[in-house]
Design a protein around this motif. Structure first.
Motif, PDB file in Angstrom:
ATOM      1  N   MET A   1      -4.978  22.676  17.408  1.00  0.00           N
ATOM      2  CA  MET A   1      -4.427  21.270  16.940  1.00  0.00           C
ATOM      3  C   MET A   1      -4.824  20.082  17.304  1.00  0.00           C
ATOM      4  O   MET A   1      -5.175  19.984  18.325  1.00  0.00           O
ATOM      5  N   ASP A   2      -5.008  19.098  16.500  1.00  0.00           N
ATOM      6  CA  ASP A   2      -5.462  17.680  17.001  1.00  0.00           C
ATOM      7  C   ASP A   2      -4.127  16.576  16.593  1.00  0.00           C
ATOM      8  O   ASP A   2      -3.484  16.748  15.835  1.00  0.00           O
ATOM      9  N   SER A   3      -4.246  15.411  17.389  1.00  0.00           N
ATOM     10  CA  SER A   3      -3.249  14.285  17.260  1.00  0.00           C
ATOM     11  C   SER A   3      -3.681  13.218  18.002  1.00  0.00           C
ATOM     12  O   SER A   3      -4.813  13.278  18.679  1.00  0.00           O
ATOM     13  N   SER A   4      -3.149  12.027  17.959  1.00  0.00           N
ATOM     14  CA  SER A   4      -3.285  10.804  18.619  1.00  0.00           C
ATOM     15  C   SER A   4      -2.093  10.306  19.264  1.00  0.00           C
ATOM     16  O   SER A   4      -1.057  10.290  18.804  1.00  0.00           O
ATOM     17  N   ASP A   5      -2.541   9.794  20.104  1.00  0.00           N
ATOM     18  CA  ASP A   5      -1.579   8.876  20.931  1.00  0.00           C
ATOM     19  C   ASP A   5      -1.554   7.262  20.433  1.00  0.00           C
ATOM     20  O   ASP A   5      -2.460   6.564  20.310  1.00  0.00           O
ATOM     21  N   LEU A   6      -0.223   6.993  19.531  1.00  0.00           N
ATOM     22  CA  LEU A   6      -0.322   5.659  18.798  1.00  0.00           C
ATOM     23  C   LEU A   6      -0.113   4.525  19.692  1.00  0.00           C
ATOM     24  O   LEU A   6       0.173   3.454  19.161  1.00  0.00           O
ATOM     25  N   ILE A   7       0.223   4.746  21.112  1.00  0.00           N
ATOM     26  CA  ILE A   7       0.434   3.671  22.079  1.00  0.00           C
ATOM     27  C   ILE A   7      -0.408   2.319  21.572  1.00  0.00           C
ATOM     28  O   ILE A   7      -0.129   1.101  21.854  1.00  0.00           O
ATOM     29  N   TYR A   8      -1.751   2.671  21.387  1.00  0.00           N
ATOM     30  CA  TYR A   8      -2.582   1.406  21.183  1.00  0.00           C
ATOM     31  C   TYR A   8      -2.132   0.699  20.079  1.00  0.00           C
ATOM     32  O   TYR A   8      -2.521  -0.575  20.000  1.00  0.00           O
ATOM     33  N   GLU A  39       6.786  18.882  25.922  1.00  0.00           N
ATOM     34  CA  GLU A  39       7.866  19.566  24.823  1.00  0.00           C
ATOM     35  C   GLU A  39       7.270  21.099  24.531  1.00  0.00           C
ATOM     36  O   GLU A  39       8.228  21.643  24.458  1.00  0.00           O
ATOM     37  N   VAL A  40       6.167  21.459  24.431  1.00  0.00           N
ATOM     38  CA  VAL A  40       5.798  22.891  24.156  1.00  0.00           C
ATOM     39  C   VAL A  40       6.012  23.828  25.534  1.00  0.00           C
ATOM     40  O   VAL A  40       6.434  24.697  25.317  1.00  0.00           O
ATOM     41  N   ALA A  41       6.167  23.050  26.678  1.00  0.00           N
ATOM     42  CA  ALA A  41       6.408  23.997  27.816  1.00  0.00           C
ATOM     43  C   ALA A  41       7.808  24.427  27.573  1.00  0.00           C
ATOM     44  O   ALA A  41       8.242  25.687  27.975  1.00  0.00           O
ATOM     45  N   MET A  42       8.732  23.479  27.130  1.00  0.00           N
ATOM     46  CA  MET A  42      10.055  23.865  26.845  1.00  0.00           C
ATOM     47  C   MET A  42      10.374  24.811  25.672  1.00  0.00           C
ATOM     48  O   MET A  42      11.255  25.628  25.633  1.00  0.00           O
ATOM     49  N   LEU A  43       9.345  24.939  24.880  1.00  0.00           N
ATOM     50  CA  LEU A  43       9.261  25.868  23.686  1.00  0.00           C
ATOM     51  C   LEU A  43       8.417  27.348  23.767  1.00  0.00           C
ATOM     52  O   LEU A  43       8.533  28.086  23.182  1.00  0.00           O
ATOM     53  N   GLY A  44       7.954  27.507  25.200  1.00  0.00           N
ATOM     54  CA  GLY A  44       7.402  28.739  25.528  1.00  0.00           C
ATOM     55  C   GLY A  44       6.075  28.716  25.200  1.00  0.00           C
ATOM     56  O   GLY A  44       5.415  29.641  24.853  1.00  0.00           O
ATOM     57  N   PHE A  45       5.230  27.713  25.349  1.00  0.00           N
ATOM     58  CA  PHE A  45       3.719  27.651  25.038  1.00  0.00           C
ATOM     59  C   PHE A  45       2.886  27.218  26.269  1.00  0.00           C
ATOM     60  O   PHE A  45       3.527  26.198  27.063  1.00  0.00           O
ATOM     61  N   GLU A  46       1.749  27.621  26.424  1.00  0.00           N
ATOM     62  CA  GLU A  46       0.661  26.871  27.360  1.00  0.00           C
ATOM     63  C   GLU A  46      -0.069  26.188  26.360  1.00  0.00           C
ATOM     64  O   GLU A  46      -0.166  26.435  25.292  1.00  0.00           O
ATOM     65  N   VAL A  47      -0.454  24.932  26.988  1.00  0.00           N
ATOM     66  CA  VAL A  47      -1.360  23.939  26.437  1.00  0.00           C
ATOM     67  C   VAL A  47      -2.425  23.745  27.178  1.00  0.00           C
ATOM     68  O   VAL A  47      -2.652  23.518  28.243  1.00  0.00           O
ATOM     69  N   GLU A  48      -3.603  23.703  26.527  1.00  0.00           N
ATOM     70  CA  GLU A  48      -4.977  23.271  27.026  1.00  0.00           C
ATOM     71  C   GLU A  48      -5.460  22.224  26.323  1.00  0.00           C
ATOM     72  O   GLU A  48      -5.656  22.059  24.894  1.00  0.00           O
ATOM     73  N   MET A  49      -6.044  21.058  27.064  1.00  0.00           N
ATOM     74  CA  MET A  49      -6.885  20.056  26.239  1.00  0.00           C
ATOM     75  C   MET A  49      -8.333  20.535  26.207  1.00  0.00           C
ATOM     76  O   MET A  49      -8.891  20.849  27.309  1.00  0.00           O
ATOM     77  N   ILE A  50      -8.715  20.685  25.120  1.00  0.00           N
ATOM     78  CA  ILE A  50      -9.952  21.088  24.771  1.00  0.00           C
ATOM     79  C   ILE A  50     -11.135  20.023  24.622  1.00  0.00           C
ATOM     80  O   ILE A  50     -12.151  20.272  25.288  1.00  0.00           O
ATOM     81  N   MET A  51     -10.738  18.973  24.172  1.00  0.00           N
ATOM     82  CA  MET A  51     -11.640  17.873  23.695  1.00  0.00           C
ATOM     83  C   MET A  51     -10.776  16.529  23.512  1.00  0.00           C
ATOM     84  O   MET A  51      -9.927  16.683  22.779  1.00  0.00           O
ATOM     85  N   LYS A  52     -11.346  15.342  24.170  1.00  0.00           N
ATOM     86  CA  LYS A  52     -10.862  14.084  23.734  1.00  0.00           C
ATOM     87  C   LYS A  52     -11.765  13.476  22.774  1.00  0.00           C
ATOM     88  O   LYS A  52     -13.089  13.600  22.760  1.00  0.00           O
ATOM     89  N   GLY A  53     -11.261  12.798  21.674  1.00  0.00           N
ATOM     90  CA  GLY A  53     -11.921  11.952  20.882  1.00  0.00           C
ATOM     91  C   GLY A  53     -12.251  10.669  21.315  1.00  0.00           C
ATOM     92  O   GLY A  53     -11.791  10.001  22.274  1.00  0.00           O
ATOM     93  N   PRO A  54     -12.934   9.803  20.357  1.00  0.00           N
ATOM     94  CA  PRO A  54     -13.268   8.384  20.894  1.00  0.00           C
ATOM     95  C   PRO A  54     -12.211   7.482  20.756  1.00  0.00           C
ATOM     96  O   PRO A  54     -12.180   6.331  21.273  1.00  0.00           O
ATOM     97  N   HIS A  55     -11.043   7.726  20.160  1.00  0.00           N
ATOM     98  CA  HIS A  55     -10.006   6.650  19.955  1.00  0.00           C
ATOM     99  C   HIS A  55      -8.656   7.256  20.037  1.00  0.00           C
ATOM    100  O   HIS A  55      -7.920   7.332  18.932  1.00  0.00           O
ATOM    101  N   PHE A  56      -8.284   7.625  21.379  1.00  0.00           N
ATOM    102  CA  PHE A  56      -6.678   8.011  21.624  1.00  0.00           C
ATOM    103  C   PHE A  56      -6.483   9.426  21.056  1.00  0.00           C
ATOM    104  O   PHE A  56      -5.363  10.047  20.974  1.00  0.00           O
ATOM    105  N   ASP A  57      -7.454  10.235  20.547  1.00  0.00           N
ATOM    106  CA  ASP A  57      -7.111  11.419  19.766  1.00  0.00           C
ATOM    107  C   ASP A  57      -7.699  12.378  20.832  1.00  0.00           C
ATOM    108  O   ASP A  57      -8.472  12.337  21.705  1.00  0.00           O
ATOM    109  N   TYR A  58      -7.213  13.733  20.487  1.00  0.00           N
ATOM    110  CA  TYR A  58      -7.591  14.854  21.118  1.00  0.00           C
ATOM    111  C   TYR A  58      -7.733  16.185  20.408  1.00  0.00           C
ATOM    112  O   TYR A  58      -6.729  16.228  19.385  1.00  0.00           O
TER     113      TYR A  58
END
Length: 236
Positions: free
Chosen positions: A152-159, A208-227
């Protein structure tokens, strides 16, 4: 009213250059050319290309649109099924050569299990809100084979929010989390219904996903707050 599907069909049938517009609760109006959804691998962002490289085994492309990811994965020998709630998008995907595609609400989809679930273009947003995330990911877990993964990909909208002199950020007080946004599609003089969409910063995703029983790994960061991230169930 499927304005998204209508715009895609207009473009597919007569190369109409009419623009989709997405209006958000953040007071943004973004123009999205329908042609963007027909892009080939070379035209995709680097983060999206890497997600396709990370796919393994059988793949379910959730929110596949007109099947651009599926077409690439088919060329590389992957068993890929496309799924979208837009019947017109699925019709186009099949006409473009996608071998397996289904028009369905993901929360009602139970056809088979997969090695990879693909959620591109912020597909995690289908959850709508943080409160909706447990139901959404709980259902996705039922669609995974043992050892399966969610990409999955998503973005941090804090910007998008104003910062004060002390570094604090002013975020809306009318939502539980600043990444909860509502949208409307506009096309051909019509305005569609409002729908919720969720953007997750990586730290919130991890918690959030830790509480739901998932491990999470950052694969790659994008150029504008995305990953790009990989979610793996801790036990199945």
């Amino acid at each position: 009213m499927d304005l998204f599907g209508k715009a895609l069909m207009d473009y597919y049938t007569d190369q109409s250059q009419g623009l989709l517009r997405s209006r958000s609760s953040l007071n943004t109006l973004e123009e999205v050319p329908a042609s963007y959804f027909f892009r080939d691998f070379e035209s995709m962002p680097a983060l999206e290309q890497e997600a396709l490289r990370q796919c393994r085994g059988s793949v379910l492309d959730i929110g596949c649109g007109v099947g651009s990811h599926c077409l690439y994965l088919q060329k590389t020998g992957r068993d890929c099924t496309g799924m979208d709630s837009s019947s017109e998008a699925i019709e186009i995907a099949l006409k473009r050569g996608v071998e397996s595609a289904s028009c369905s609400d993901i929360l009602k989809y139970q056809s088979r299990k997969y090695d990879t679930l693909l959620l591109m273009m912020n597909g995690i947003g289908i959850a709508g809100t943080l409160k909706g995330l447990p139901v959404f990911l709980g259902h996705l877990k039922t669609l995974l084979k043992p050892g399966g993964q969610i990409l999955m990909d998503s973005s941090d909208l804090i910007y998008m929010f104003d910062a004060d002199e002390d570094g604090g950020v002013w975020v809306p007080g009318d939502v539980a989390y600043y990444g909860e946004v509502s949208y409307q599609w506009e096309y051909d003089g019509q305005i569609g219904p409002t729908f919720p969409w969720l953007f997750l910063d990586f730290n919130t995703l991890k918690n959030e996903v830790a509480m739901l029983g998932f491990e999470v790994e950052m694969i790659m960061k994008g150029p504008h707050f995305d990953y790009l991230a990989r979610l793996t169930p801790l036990s199945m």
